[in-house]
Design a protein around this motif. Sequence first.
Motif, mmCIF file in Angstrom:
data_model
loop_
_atom_site.group_PDB
_atom_site.id
_atom_site.type_symbol
_atom_site.label_atom_id
_atom_site.label_comp_id
_atom_site.label_asym_id
_atom_site.label_seq_id
_atom_site.Cartn_x
_atom_site.Cartn_y
_atom_site.Cartn_z
ATOM 1 N N ALA A 232 0.628 -8.369 16.154
ATOM 2 C CA ALA A 232 -0.030 -7.207 15.549
ATOM 3 C C ALA A 232 -0.461 -6.218 16.625
ATOM 4 N N LEU A 233 -0.939 -6.730 17.756
ATOM 5 C CA LEU A 233 -1.324 -5.855 18.856
ATOM 6 C C LEU A 233 -0.126 -5.103 19.392
ATOM 7 N N ALA A 234 0.982 -5.804 19.530
ATOM 8 C CA ALA A 234 2.203 -5.158 20.002
ATOM 9 C C ALA A 234 2.662 -4.090 19.023
ATOM 10 N N GLU A 235 2.475 -4.359 17.733
ATOM 11 C CA GLU A 235 2.863 -3.379 16.711
ATOM 12 C C GLU A 235 2.011 -2.117 16.826
ATOM 13 N N ILE A 236 0.717 -2.302 17.049
ATOM 14 C CA ILE A 236 -0.182 -1.151 17.192
ATOM 15 C C ILE A 236 0.179 -0.355 18.437
ATOM 16 N N GLU A 237 0.431 -1.066 19.543
ATOM 17 C CA GLU A 237 0.819 -0.394 20.775
ATOM 18 C C GLU A 237 2.119 0.383 20.565
ATOM 19 N N ALA A 238 3.044 -0.196 19.812
ATOM 20 C CA ALA A 238 4.313 0.475 19.538
ATOM 21 C C ALA A 238 4.091 1.734 18.701
ATOM 22 N N GLU A 239 3.138 1.683 17.755
ATOM 23 C CA GLU A 239 2.840 2.863 16.942
ATOM 24 C C GLU A 239 2.286 3.987 17.802
ATOM 25 N N ILE A 240 1.405 3.633 18.743
ATOM 26 C CA ILE A 240 0.846 4.646 19.634
ATOM 27 C C ILE A 240 1.946 5.250 20.508
ATOM 28 N N THR A 241 2.812 4.382 21.033
ATOM 29 C CA THR A 241 3.913 4.864 21.868
ATOM 30 C C THR A 241 4.833 5.783 21.074
ATOM 31 N N ALA A 242 5.152 5.396 19.837
ATOM 32 C CA ALA A 242 6.037 6.208 18.998
ATOM 33 C C ALA A 242 5.418 7.576 18.720
ATOM 34 N N PHE A 243 4.106 7.601 18.491
ATOM 35 C CA PHE A 243 3.461 8.887 18.240
ATOM 36 C C PHE A 243 3.466 9.751 19.499
ATOM 37 N N GLY A 244 3.258 9.120 20.666
ATOM 38 C CA GLY A 244 3.337 9.866 21.910
ATOM 39 C C GLY A 244 4.716 10.463 22.136
ATOM 40 N N GLU A 245 5.752 9.696 21.800
ATOM 41 C CA GLU A 245 7.116 10.205 21.930
ATOM 42 C C GLU A 245 7.363 11.363 20.962
ATOM 43 N N ALA A 246 6.776 11.273 19.765
ATOM 44 C CA ALA A 246 6.918 12.368 18.808
ATOM 45 C C ALA A 246 6.245 13.637 19.325
ATOM 46 N N LEU A 247 5.120 13.471 20.005
ATOM 47 C CA LEU A 247 4.444 14.618 20.604
ATOM 48 C C LEU A 247 5.308 15.256 21.689
#
Length: 362
Positions: A22-37
């Motif tokens: 679950a932690l890895a999933e959250i980290e991946a969501e943050i990374t994905a949003f950063g890439e979208a930015l």
Amino acid sequence: MRRGGGGGLRRLWPWRARDESALAEIEAEITAFGEALNAHSFSPGQPGATDAMRAELARALDAYEQAKQELFVSGRARADTLDVPRALDEGRHALACLDALLTDEPLPERMPFCFFDARHGRAVRQARWAPPGGIARDIDVCAADAVRLTESPSPVVPQSEPVSALPGAQPRTAKFPPMAPLSDPQPQVSGKGSSGEQTHRLAMPSYRPALMVFSTNERGRVNLRFEDRKGRSSWLYRLTGDGAPLIARIPLPEAKKAVAFRVFAAGGREAWTVTSAPLRDVPRFYDEINGTGSDVVHYRGEPGPGVLRYEGPSVIQLEALDKRLAYRVTVAEGSSGERTFQWPGRGYYQVRSAGAWSLSAA
């Protein structure tokens, strides 16, 4: 967060035996949003850009920084934080608003969080519900709870696990943590390491405008978050001394009596001090200046081309300030490398970065 030898995520999260997926999933969501930015085509200086568009971009950037910070803080203190998904939701909504402004479409409607559990995310519809012995009313629910209400009109508490549950999360009946205590306003505030549970208040000096000066005796990496973002382009500052003791100057826009802030340090118990300072402490320059991390500078040259060089993580922003040191406009931003921009003219400028930088008149 970094992955590397010696455990990566395990070094930052105390519950080693818990489910780290679950932690890895959250980290991946943050990374994905950063890439979208990073991938977004909008630039604050592009033709047709408006203050509303720039404000939405700033809100998205703030949300990204907030999500990363809350991930660090929750790992240090509590596993059931809702701040990470809330920050990501804020950032996604900001980008959606930016896209709407760019295409001249109506701003997207924003539903509140699910009535039963905010960790479910945004509600998608309203449904009729009544607590045991209570009066039926319309509530905002997520898609899963909407289905459950159709199957069972009056559930006390939904039985399935939250969609975005974090490891070690408390039951749905858990209350939100109490408000952080407020300190009395002080002309100088000191502490050690992180004190994110406490809201500090720096007394505003008699002279205006003024600066906040954040310093440490040892090298460190600190995130400082203001509780009121009025007059600011951001309420979160990433401060670093790049291997040296940290000293950062931050604008203090107008406030009545005090400015409230919290401090989050990346490990250790390094002592820190916050004071106010007059404008005469701002470094002046005509041709070139360099520094590390966040700072305020006074450009004395003429309007014209300039060059920004940056070496560091995340992004750097150069922002023009008005006479009260309140945010006026972003004049340059980007990741590591060199870029050109236009100096609007003489005045005070804020550098927001987490690495080494230099500014010059081309």
